[in-house]
Design an enzyme around this catalytic site. Structure first.
Site, PDB file in Angstrom:
ATOM      1  N   LYS A 289       0.842  -1.205   0.000  1.00 51.96           N
ATOM      2  CA  LYS A 289       0.000   0.000   0.000  1.00 51.96           C
ATOM      3  C   LYS A 289       0.873   1.250   0.000  1.00 51.96           C
ATOM      4  CE  LYS A 289      -3.748  -2.444   2.263  1.00 51.96           C
ATOM      5  NZ  LYS A 289      -4.438  -2.820   3.497  1.00 51.96           N
TER       6      LYS A 289
ATOM      7  N   GLN B 209      -4.921  -1.785   9.580  1.00 54.48           N
ATOM      8  CA  GLN B 209      -4.656  -3.079   8.942  1.00 54.48           C
ATOM      9  C   GLN B 209      -5.207  -4.216   9.806  1.00 54.48           C
ATOM     10  OE1 GLN B 209      -3.223  -3.463   5.822  1.00 54.48           O
ATOM     11  NE2 GLN B 209      -3.762  -5.620   6.063  1.00 54.48           N
TER      12      GLN B 209
ATOM     13  N   ASP C  89     -11.182   2.565   3.645  1.00 51.92           N
ATOM     14  CA  ASP C  89     -11.548   1.163   3.425  1.00 51.92           C
ATOM     15  C   ASP C  89     -13.056   0.992   3.222  1.00 51.92           C
ATOM     16  OD1 ASP C  89      -9.451  -0.633   3.269  1.00 51.92           O
ATOM     17  OD2 ASP C  89      -9.182  -0.763   5.441  1.00 51.92           O
TER      18      ASP C  89
END
Ligand code: NAP
Length: 273
Positions: free
Chosen positions: A48, A92, A115
Site C-alpha cells: 500500500k 490493517q 476502506d
C-alpha cells in the site's frame, strides 16, 4: 476465454489517480495503523505504501505493539480523526484478540474511512446512497468488470463468501448495478448448482472451491481468494485450468483482483472531504 488483466487495469487506474493528485491543491495523506508484526500484514502495508508513493500520496505507517490496549488504539484513531492534515485512516486487519475490531472500525471518521468499512459508509451503500468510500476490493472488481465492458444489469451474480470486507459489499454493489445476486457461504446447500447459474461468479473464500467444470459457458469468473498452497505457491479459489474451458472471462491469481484492490484503495485515498 479472456484473462482479466488486473495488473494492466490497475496501472491505468493508478495513472489516473496520479494525475488527480498532481492537480490537487490540498494533498492527500493516508495513515495506516499496523498492530503487531503479522508477516502478511507487513507485506500488505508495504504494498500500500509503495502504491501511495507511486501516485504521489503521502503515507505514514504507525506501528503499535501487539499488546497495545484497545483504548490506546481508539485514542490514536480519535487523534487522527481530528488532524486536518490526515485525509485517510486505515487500520490493517487482523487485530490481536484483546481488541474489538468492530469498535475500532466504528471509531474511524466516515470521511476518512478509505476502506469503506464504517457503519455509516456500509449503511449508505446498503440503502442506495453514495458512501464517502466504497470498500476497495469490490470497488476494484467493479472497475475491472467495467474496463472489459462486462454487463452487470440483469445478470445472475453468485458470490461465494459473506465477509464484511468482500462478500457482502460485493453483493450490494452488484445489486445496486441491477444484477440478481445470490450469496453463498459454508452452510450453503447445493453450492455447485448455484455456481452453475452464475453469469458473474465471485469467489472470496481462501481455499480451492471451484474445482471442476462447474461454471456456466461464457460466464465471468472473479477469483478473490489468495493464499499459499502446500508447495508455497500463491493460488486462488478457482481451478483455473478446468474453469477456463468454459468461462468467457477469468481473473487470474496473482495478477487479478489483488492489484485492483490496491489501485482502488489509492483511488479512495485521493478523495479528500
Ligand atoms: P473470510 O472472512 O475468510 O470468509 C471466508 C468466507 O468463505 C466465509 O463467508 C465462509 O463462510 C466462506 N466459506 C468457507 N468455506 C466455504 C465452503 N466450503 N463453501 C462455501 N463458502 C465457504 O473472507 P475474506 O476476508 O473475504 O477473504 C476471502 C479470501 O479472499 C482470502 O483468501 C483472502 O486472502 C482473499 N482476499 C483477497 C483480497 C485481494 O485483494 N485479492 C482482498 C480480500 C480478501 P461462513 O461465513 O459460513 O464461514
Amino acid at each position: 476465454m479472456i484473462v482479466l488483466d488486473g495488473n494492466a487495469v490497475s496501472q491505468k487506474v493508478l495513472n489516473q489517480v496520479r494525475e488527480k493528485v498532481t492537480a490537487l491543491d490540498r494533498k492527500p495523506h493516508l495513515v495506516v495503523i499496523m498492530v503487531g508484526d503479522d508477516p502478511a500484514s507487513k507485506v500488505y502495508v508495504r504494498n500500500k505504501q509503495k502504491a501511495a508513493w507511486q501516485v504521489g500520496i503521502r503515507s505514514t505507517v504507525i506501528e503499535m505493539e501487539s499488546d497495545v490496549s484497545e483504548m490506546e488504539l481508539l485514542d490514536k484513531i480519535c487523534e487522527l480523526n481530528d488532524k486536518k492534515d490526515v485525509t485517510g485512516i486505515l487500520v490493517q486487519l487482523p487485530l490481536p484478540p484483546q481488541i474489538d475490531k468492530n469498535k475500532v472500525i466504528t471509531a474511524i471518521s466516515p470521511l476518512k474511512d478509505v476502506d469503506g468499512f464504517t457503519p455509516e459508509n456500509v449503511g449508505k451503500l446498503s440503502i442506495g446512497l453514495e458512501p464517502y468510500f466504497y470498500p476497495a476490493t469490490p470497488q476494484g472488481i467493479i472497475m475491472l468488470l467495467d474496463e472489459y465492458n462486462i454487463p452487470i444489469e440483469g445478470k445472475d451474480a453468485v458470490i461465494i463468501g459473506r465477509s464484511n470486507i468482500v462478500g457482502k459489499p460485493m453483493a450490494q454493489m452488484l445489486l445496486n448495478r441491477n444484477a440478481t445476486v445470490t450469496i453463498c457461504h459454508s452452510r450453503t446447500a447445493d453450492l455447485e448448482d448455484k455456481i452453475k447459474t452464475a453469469d458473474i461468479l465471485v469467489s472470496a473464500v481462501g481455499k480451492k472451491i471451484v474445482r471442476c467444470k462447474m461454471v456456466k459457458n461464457n460466464s465471468c469468473v472473479i477469483d478473490v481468494g489468495i493464499y499459499r498452497d502446500s508447495n508455497g505457491q500463491l493460488t486462488g479459489d478457482i481451478d483455473y485450468d478446468y474453469v477456463s474451458e468454459s468461462a468467457g472471462f477469468i481473473s487470474p491469481v496473482p495478477g487479478g483482483v489483488g492489484p485492483m484492490t490496491i489501485a482502488s484503495l489509492m483511488y479512495n485515498s485521493a478523495k479528500i472531504y
